[in-house]
Write a protein that holds these residues in place. Structure first.
Motif, PDB file in Angstrom:
ATOM      1  N   PHE A  36     -25.445 -21.879 -23.145  1.00  0.00           N
ATOM      2  CA  PHE A  36     -26.353 -22.778 -23.831  1.00  0.00           C
ATOM      3  C   PHE A  36     -27.342 -23.305 -22.806  1.00  0.00           C
ATOM      4  O   PHE A  36     -27.106 -23.227 -21.604  1.00  0.00           O
ATOM      5  N   ARG A  37     -28.429 -23.852 -23.279  1.00  0.00           N
ATOM      6  CA  ARG A  37     -29.368 -24.496 -22.366  1.00  0.00           C
ATOM      7  C   ARG A  37     -29.920 -25.765 -22.999  1.00  0.00           C
ATOM      8  O   ARG A  37     -29.933 -25.909 -24.225  1.00  0.00           O
ATOM      9  N   GLN A  38     -30.346 -26.639 -22.139  1.00  0.00           N
ATOM     10  CA  GLN A  38     -30.831 -27.933 -22.620  1.00  0.00           C
ATOM     11  C   GLN A  38     -31.945 -28.443 -21.721  1.00  0.00           C
ATOM     12  O   GLN A  38     -31.855 -28.366 -20.501  1.00  0.00           O
ATOM     13  N   VAL A  39     -32.980 -28.947 -22.365  1.00  0.00           N
ATOM     14  CA  VAL A  39     -34.060 -29.623 -21.658  1.00  0.00           C
ATOM     15  C   VAL A  39     -34.029 -31.081 -22.073  1.00  0.00           C
ATOM     16  O   VAL A  39     -33.542 -31.423 -23.150  1.00  0.00           O
ATOM     17  N   PRO A  40     -34.559 -31.959 -21.245  1.00  0.00           N
ATOM     18  CA  PRO A  40     -34.524 -33.396 -21.560  1.00  0.00           C
ATOM     19  C   PRO A  40     -35.166 -33.698 -22.909  1.00  0.00           C
ATOM     20  O   PRO A  40     -36.246 -33.181 -23.224  1.00  0.00           O
ATOM     21  N   GLY A  41     -34.475 -34.483 -23.706  1.00  0.00           N
ATOM     22  CA  GLY A  41     -35.012 -34.896 -24.990  1.00  0.00           C
ATOM     23  C   GLY A  41     -34.742 -33.936 -26.124  1.00  0.00           C
ATOM     24  O   GLY A  41     -35.133 -34.206 -27.265  1.00  0.00           O
ATOM     25  N   LYS A  42     -34.115 -32.816 -25.820  1.00  0.00           N
ATOM     26  CA  LYS A  42     -33.814 -31.831 -26.867  1.00  0.00           C
ATOM     27  C   LYS A  42     -32.330 -31.557 -26.925  1.00  0.00           C
ATOM     28  O   LYS A  42     -31.595 -31.800 -25.977  1.00  0.00           O
ATOM     29  N   GLU A  43     -31.911 -31.019 -28.068  1.00  0.00           N
ATOM     30  CA  GLU A  43     -30.508 -30.668 -28.225  1.00  0.00           C
ATOM     31  C   GLU A  43     -30.186 -29.412 -27.419  1.00  0.00           C
ATOM     32  O   GLU A  43     -31.045 -28.584 -27.143  1.00  0.00           O
ATOM     33  N   ARG A  44     -28.920 -29.319 -27.087  1.00  0.00           N
ATOM     34  CA  ARG A  44     -28.443 -28.127 -26.401  1.00  0.00           C
ATOM     35  C   ARG A  44     -28.519 -26.951 -27.373  1.00  0.00           C
ATOM     36  O   ARG A  44     -28.091 -27.056 -28.524  1.00  0.00           O
ATOM     37  N   VAL A  47     -27.929 -19.782 -26.325  1.00  0.00           N
ATOM     38  CA  VAL A  47     -28.740 -18.745 -25.695  1.00  0.00           C
ATOM     39  C   VAL A  47     -28.124 -17.364 -25.921  1.00  0.00           C
ATOM     40  O   VAL A  47     -28.795 -16.442 -26.384  1.00  0.00           O
ATOM     41  N   SER A  48     -26.847 -17.244 -25.605  1.00  0.00           N
ATOM     42  CA  SER A  48     -26.185 -15.945 -25.719  1.00  0.00           C
ATOM     43  C   SER A  48     -24.684 -16.134 -25.737  1.00  0.00           C
ATOM     44  O   SER A  48     -24.164 -17.091 -25.157  1.00  0.00           O
ATOM     45  N   PHE A  59     -27.628 -12.976 -29.119  1.00  0.00           N
ATOM     46  CA  PHE A  59     -28.693 -13.592 -28.341  1.00  0.00           C
ATOM     47  C   PHE A  59     -29.595 -14.405 -29.254  1.00  0.00           C
ATOM     48  O   PHE A  59     -29.843 -14.034 -30.407  1.00  0.00           O
ATOM     49  N   ALA A  60     -30.108 -15.491 -28.720  1.00  0.00           N
ATOM     50  CA  ALA A  60     -31.150 -16.217 -29.428  1.00  0.00           C
ATOM     51  C   ALA A  60     -32.398 -15.347 -29.473  1.00  0.00           C
ATOM     52  O   ALA A  60     -32.643 -14.537 -28.560  1.00  0.00           O
ATOM     53  N   ASP A  61     -33.174 -15.515 -30.515  1.00  0.00           N
ATOM     54  CA  ASP A  61     -34.380 -14.700 -30.656  1.00  0.00           C
ATOM     55  C   ASP A  61     -35.303 -14.848 -29.456  1.00  0.00           C
ATOM     56  O   ASP A  61     -35.988 -13.897 -29.063  1.00  0.00           O
ATOM     57  N   SER A  62     -35.328 -16.031 -28.880  1.00  0.00           N
ATOM     58  CA  SER A  62     -36.255 -16.312 -27.780  1.00  0.00           C
ATOM     59  C   SER A  62     -35.926 -15.540 -26.510  1.00  0.00           C
ATOM     60  O   SER A  62     -36.780 -15.435 -25.615  1.00  0.00           O
ATOM     61  N   VAL A  63     -34.721 -14.994 -26.411  1.00  0.00           N
ATOM     62  CA  VAL A  63     -34.333 -14.289 -25.178  1.00  0.00           C
ATOM     63  C   VAL A  63     -33.971 -12.832 -25.412  1.00  0.00           C
ATOM     64  O   VAL A  63     -33.688 -12.105 -24.452  1.00  0.00           O
ATOM     65  N   LYS A  64     -34.003 -12.396 -26.663  1.00  0.00           N
ATOM     66  CA  LYS A  64     -33.664 -11.000 -26.956  1.00  0.00           C
ATOM     67  C   LYS A  64     -34.579 -10.055 -26.203  1.00  0.00           C
ATOM     68  O   LYS A  64     -35.789 -10.254 -26.131  1.00  0.00           O
ATOM     69  N   ILE A  69     -25.753 -10.234 -21.422  1.00  0.00           N
ATOM     70  CA  ILE A  69     -24.527 -10.964 -21.113  1.00  0.00           C
ATOM     71  C   ILE A  69     -23.381  -9.980 -20.980  1.00  0.00           C
ATOM     72  O   ILE A  69     -23.334  -8.971 -21.697  1.00  0.00           O
ATOM     73  N   ARG A  70     -22.510 -10.233 -20.055  1.00  0.00           N
ATOM     74  CA  ARG A  70     -21.324  -9.401 -19.906  1.00  0.00           C
ATOM     75  C   ARG A  70     -20.214 -10.249 -19.330  1.00  0.00           C
ATOM     76  O   ARG A  70     -20.448 -11.368 -18.876  1.00  0.00           O
ATOM     77  N   ARG A  71     -19.023  -9.712 -19.357  1.00  0.00           N
ATOM     78  CA  ARG A  71     -17.899 -10.452 -18.799  1.00  0.00           C
ATOM     79  C   ARG A  71     -16.945  -9.491 -18.102  1.00  0.00           C
ATOM     80  O   ARG A  71     -16.844  -8.322 -18.457  1.00  0.00           O
ATOM     81  N   ASP A  72     -16.253 -10.020 -17.146  1.00  0.00           N
ATOM     82  CA  ASP A  72     -15.221  -9.293 -16.409  1.00  0.00           C
ATOM     83  C   ASP A  72     -13.968 -10.146 -16.507  1.00  0.00           C
ATOM     84  O   ASP A  72     -13.795 -11.099 -15.753  1.00  0.00           O
ATOM     85  N   ASN A  73     -13.108  -9.804 -17.439  1.00  0.00           N
ATOM     86  CA  ASN A  73     -11.933 -10.641 -17.667  1.00  0.00           C
ATOM     87  C   ASN A  73     -10.954 -10.604 -16.495  1.00  0.00           C
ATOM     88  O   ASN A  73     -10.248 -11.579 -16.247  1.00  0.00           O
TER      89      ASN A  73
END
Length: 123
Positions: A36-44, A47-48, A59-64, A69-73
């Motif tokens: 997730f991401r957050q800027v001052p004054g806005k809700e979190r 993102v992905s 993914f959010a449309d703004s970052v598609k 994103i990936r993970r290594d368990n």
């Protein structure tokens, strides 16, 4: 699960950056993980996200097309790879682990949160 986010920094527009989210605890691989991401004054904002096994992502449309994103368990780590960064990507980025194995996008469905890492993109 305790989460530690890292990798933020100051970059220029068009640059790339990779964020890491490392979990402590045996159950990291059981949960979906999201950024997730957050800027001052806005809700979190979501993102992905990636499901427990890593074979499903959202993914959010703004970052598609720019973020992956990936993970290594085995390493208990999730990564957000950001490319072609834009000034509007500037925010504090948080990683979070859900109460579910599948991806959800609401902050209330995430039980565990990392401390946040600042990403600043200059124009």
């Amino acid at each position: 699960v305790q989460l530690q986010a890292s990798g933020g920094g100051l970059v220029q527009a068009g640059d790339s950056l990779t964020l890491s989210c490392t979990g402590a605890g045996r159950t990291f691989s059981s949960y979906a993980v999201a950024w997730f991401r957050q800027v001052p004054g806005k809700e979190r904002e979501f993102v992905s996200g990636i499901n427990w096994s890593g074979d499903s992502t959202k993914f959010a449309d703004s970052v598609k097309g720019r973020f992956t994103i990936r993970r290594d368990n085995a390493a208990k780590t999730a990564y957000l790879q950001m490319s072609n960064l834009k000034p509007e990507d500037t925010a504090v980025y948080y990683c979070a682990a859900s109460r579910y194995a599948y991806i959800v996008q609401l902050t209330r469905d995430y039980m565990f949160w990392g401390q946040g890492t600042q990403v600043t993109v200059s124009s």
